[in-house]
Design an enzyme around this catalytic site. Sequence first.
Site, PDB file in Angstrom:
ATOM      1  N   CYS A  73       6.802  -7.882   6.405  1.00 33.99           N
ATOM      2  CA  CYS A  73       8.006  -7.490   7.141  1.00 33.99           C
ATOM      3  C   CYS A  73       8.407  -8.640   8.051  1.00 33.99           C
ATOM      4  CB  CYS A  73       7.748  -6.235   7.974  1.00 33.99           C
ATOM      5  SG  CYS A  73       9.222  -5.651   8.852  1.00 33.99           S
ATOM      6  N   GLU A 115       0.815  -1.206   0.000  1.00 34.90           N
ATOM      7  CA  GLU A 115       0.000   0.000   0.000  1.00 34.90           C
ATOM      8  C   GLU A 115       0.855   1.265   0.000  1.00 34.90           C
ATOM      9  OE1 GLU A 115      -2.911  -0.347   3.126  1.00 34.90           O
ATOM     10  OE2 GLU A 115      -3.554  -2.306   2.388  1.00 34.90           O
ATOM     11  N   CYS A 157       2.204  -4.124  15.189  1.00 32.91           N
ATOM     12  CA  CYS A 157       2.167  -3.694  13.781  1.00 32.91           C
ATOM     13  C   CYS A 157       1.498  -4.752  12.913  1.00 32.91           C
ATOM     14  CB  CYS A 157       3.591  -3.427  13.284  1.00 32.91           C
ATOM     15  SG  CYS A 157       3.687  -3.102  11.516  1.00 32.91           S
ATOM     16  N   CYS A 210      -1.351   4.713   9.870  1.00 33.82           N
ATOM     17  CA  CYS A 210      -0.111   4.016  10.242  1.00 33.82           C
ATOM     18  C   CYS A 210      -0.378   2.667  10.887  1.00 33.82           C
ATOM     19  CB  CYS A 210       0.545   4.820  11.355  1.00 33.82           C
ATOM     20  SG  CYS A 210       1.986   5.632  10.923  1.00 33.82           S
ATOM     21  N   CYS A 261       7.251  -6.542  14.875  1.00 35.19           N
ATOM     22  CA  CYS A 261       6.949  -5.677  16.026  1.00 35.19           C
ATOM     23  C   CYS A 261       5.538  -6.030  16.507  1.00 35.19           C
ATOM     24  CB  CYS A 261       7.044  -4.201  15.618  1.00 35.19           C
ATOM     25  SG  CYS A 261       8.709  -3.784  15.054  1.00 35.19           S
ATOM     26  N   CYS A 299       3.480   8.252   1.665  1.00 38.71           N
ATOM     27  CA  CYS A 299       4.028   7.201   2.524  1.00 38.71           C
ATOM     28  C   CYS A 299       4.223   5.950   1.663  1.00 38.71           C
ATOM     29  CB  CYS A 299       3.038   6.957   3.663  1.00 38.71           C
ATOM     30  SG  CYS A 299       3.566   5.692   4.810  1.00 38.71           S
TER      31      CYS A 299
HETATM   32  N1  SAH Z   1       9.580  -0.503   9.317  1.00 35.72           N
HETATM   33  C1  SAH Z   1       9.790   0.859   9.518  1.00 35.72           C
HETATM   34  C2  SAH Z   1       8.857   1.761   8.730  1.00 35.72           C
HETATM   35  C3  SAH Z   1       7.409   1.379   8.608  1.00 35.72           C
HETATM   36  S1  SAH Z   1       6.333   1.528   9.963  1.00 35.72           S
HETATM   37  C4  SAH Z   1       9.723   1.206  10.997  1.00 35.72           C
HETATM   38  O1  SAH Z   1       9.308   0.362  11.763  1.00 35.72           O
HETATM   39  O2  SAH Z   1      10.134   2.303  11.340  1.00 35.72           O
HETATM   40  C5  SAH Z   1       6.005   3.264  10.187  1.00 35.72           C
HETATM   41  C6  SAH Z   1       5.692   3.627  11.660  1.00 35.72           C
HETATM   42  O3  SAH Z   1       4.388   3.194  12.067  1.00 35.72           O
HETATM   43  C7  SAH Z   1       6.672   2.969  12.624  1.00 35.72           C
HETATM   44  O4  SAH Z   1       7.100   3.888  13.601  1.00 35.72           O
HETATM   45  C8  SAH Z   1       5.810   1.903  13.233  1.00 35.72           C
HETATM   46  O5  SAH Z   1       6.309   1.447  14.435  1.00 35.72           O
HETATM   47  C9  SAH Z   1       4.473   2.567  13.337  1.00 35.72           C
HETATM   48  N2  SAH Z   1       3.349   1.638  13.545  1.00 35.72           N
HETATM   49  C10 SAH Z   1       3.277   0.344  13.183  1.00 35.72           C
HETATM   50  N3  SAH Z   1       2.080  -0.170  13.552  1.00 35.72           N
HETATM   51  C11 SAH Z   1       1.400   0.819  14.153  1.00 35.72           C
HETATM   52  C12 SAH Z   1       0.074   0.908  14.710  1.00 35.72           C
HETATM   53  N4  SAH Z   1      -0.758  -0.125  14.711  1.00 35.72           N
HETATM   54  N5  SAH Z   1      -0.318   2.083  15.232  1.00 35.72           N
HETATM   55  C13 SAH Z   1       0.519   3.161  15.200  1.00 35.72           C
HETATM   56  N6  SAH Z   1       1.747   3.138  14.673  1.00 35.72           N
HETATM   57  C14 SAH Z   1       2.192   1.978  14.150  1.00 35.72           C
HETATM   58 FE1  SF4 Z   2       8.295  -4.099  10.274  1.00 39.30          FE
HETATM   59 FE2  SF4 Z   2       6.052  -3.061  11.278  1.00 39.30          FE
HETATM   60 FE3  SF4 Z   2       8.208  -3.365  12.833  1.00 39.30          FE
HETATM   61 FE4  SF4 Z   2       8.219  -1.488  10.908  1.00 39.30          FE
HETATM   62  S1  SF4 Z   2       6.864  -1.534  12.711  1.00 39.30           S
HETATM   63  S2  SF4 Z   2       9.865  -2.972  11.384  1.00 39.30           S
HETATM   64  S3  SF4 Z   2       6.987  -2.532   9.318  1.00 39.30           S
HETATM   65  S4  SF4 Z   2       7.025  -5.026  11.878  1.00 39.30           S
END
Ligand code: SAH
Ligand code: SF4
Length: 382
Positions: A116, A96, A123, A345, A120, A109
């Site tokens: 991934c 996306e 996420c 996000c 995390c 974005c």
């Molecule tokens: N992988 C990279 C970039 C993509 S994620 C990273 O982790 O930085 C972009 C941002 O969105 C990151 O800071 C991530 O931690 C945050 N994010 C992921 N899932 C989220 C959620 N459910 N609610 C709010 N922020 C989230």
């Molecule tokens: Fe991967 Fe989501 Fe963690 Fe970013 S926040 S490194 S996209 S698992």
Amino acid sequence: MTEATGKTNLLGLTQPEMEQFFERIGEKRFRAGQVMKWIHHFGVDDFDAMSNLGKALRDKLKGCAEVRGPEIVSQDISTDGTRKWVVRVASGSCVETVYIPQGGRGTLCVSSQAGCALDCSFCSTGKQGFNSDLTAAEVIGQVWIANKSFGTVPAKIDRAITNVVMMGMGEPLLNFDNVVAAMTIMMDDLGYGISKRKVTLSTSGVAPMIDKLGQVIDVSLALSLHAPNDALRNKLVPINRKYPLAVVLDACKRYIGGLGEKRFLTIEYTLLKDVNDQPEHAAEMIALLADVPCKVNLIPFNPFPHSGYERPSNNAIRRFQDLLHKAGHNVTVRTTRGEDIDAACGQLVGQVLDRTRRSERYIAVRELSAETETPRSAANRT
Ligand code: SAH
Ligand code: SF4
């Protein structure tokens, strides 16, 4: 080279690569600039429309090259002006791209991987597992598609996309070469001419690659911190077990310091109710960031099904922001945009063909534990 057609995809080539390509086919290097302008300024993918190339060259190009963006599966426009595209990449997965207009700015974005591997805990992309790295053409192709959707106005004039953030699906530093090539095209005047301060790479903290980044390109850097101590960060951002906070922050400081002018690291901090949003977390964060030149961006958690986490109340968000602010930090709270089209996000889902089969394991575990688990204990699970 596109596997299916055997042709070189010119969309993902940087200027030096494009010049090499023209030399290889026995043409003058200056053709690179002409073709890049057609592709990126005017969104052209048909060689016959490139009117300053002679017919013989156009025919030659048709035989050995192509301009192929990722396939658009859907595009939505939110009531607040946010736009979202779902595009299919060569591996068959979908990723996306989201455009967010705000004041005089338009931020795109962009995704770097289908899924991934880093998992995390809060996420939704991480929950889908990993499928593939995007090619350079698939990364810059998202900018190309978005730019074209605003008409054929050259990117540099009256531009709709003023900023690009590598904050879509995937960890950009784990798809290093393709992401660096795409960001180079974003900043090139023959590409999209976006200034280096307005192209931001966001990482969960792959420390050695932060150093490597500093050696090859100058873009803004964002670190996804999410926890002010290693014990909690190990649970929320598992890569922290490999590169703990001290290591990652040192790498970030080296990166920012190496840019040779006053620049700031962006600290992203997703606020999770009762997990990392308490005053003691703010106090730890203030101590941790005391010598880091940074701006803090708080992201209230965006919920998705079975996440096990909740968004904090507005009061809790404001309290956290105030504490950091009083300690002298520049703190913004990211407003949620495009919620009606699931563009916020961490809500980017795409359709990842999960090579790691993580999503199946995840759903099974969630079903087993759904009745007993509270959001707080969910954070302790990993
Ligand atoms: N992988 C990279 C970039 C993509 S994620 C990273 O982790 O930085 C972009 C941002 O969105 C990151 O800071 C991530 O931690 C945050 N994010 C992921 N899932 C989220 C959620 N459910 N609610 C709010 N922020 C989230
Ligand atoms: Fe991967 Fe989501 Fe963690 Fe970013 S926040 S490194 S996209 S698992």
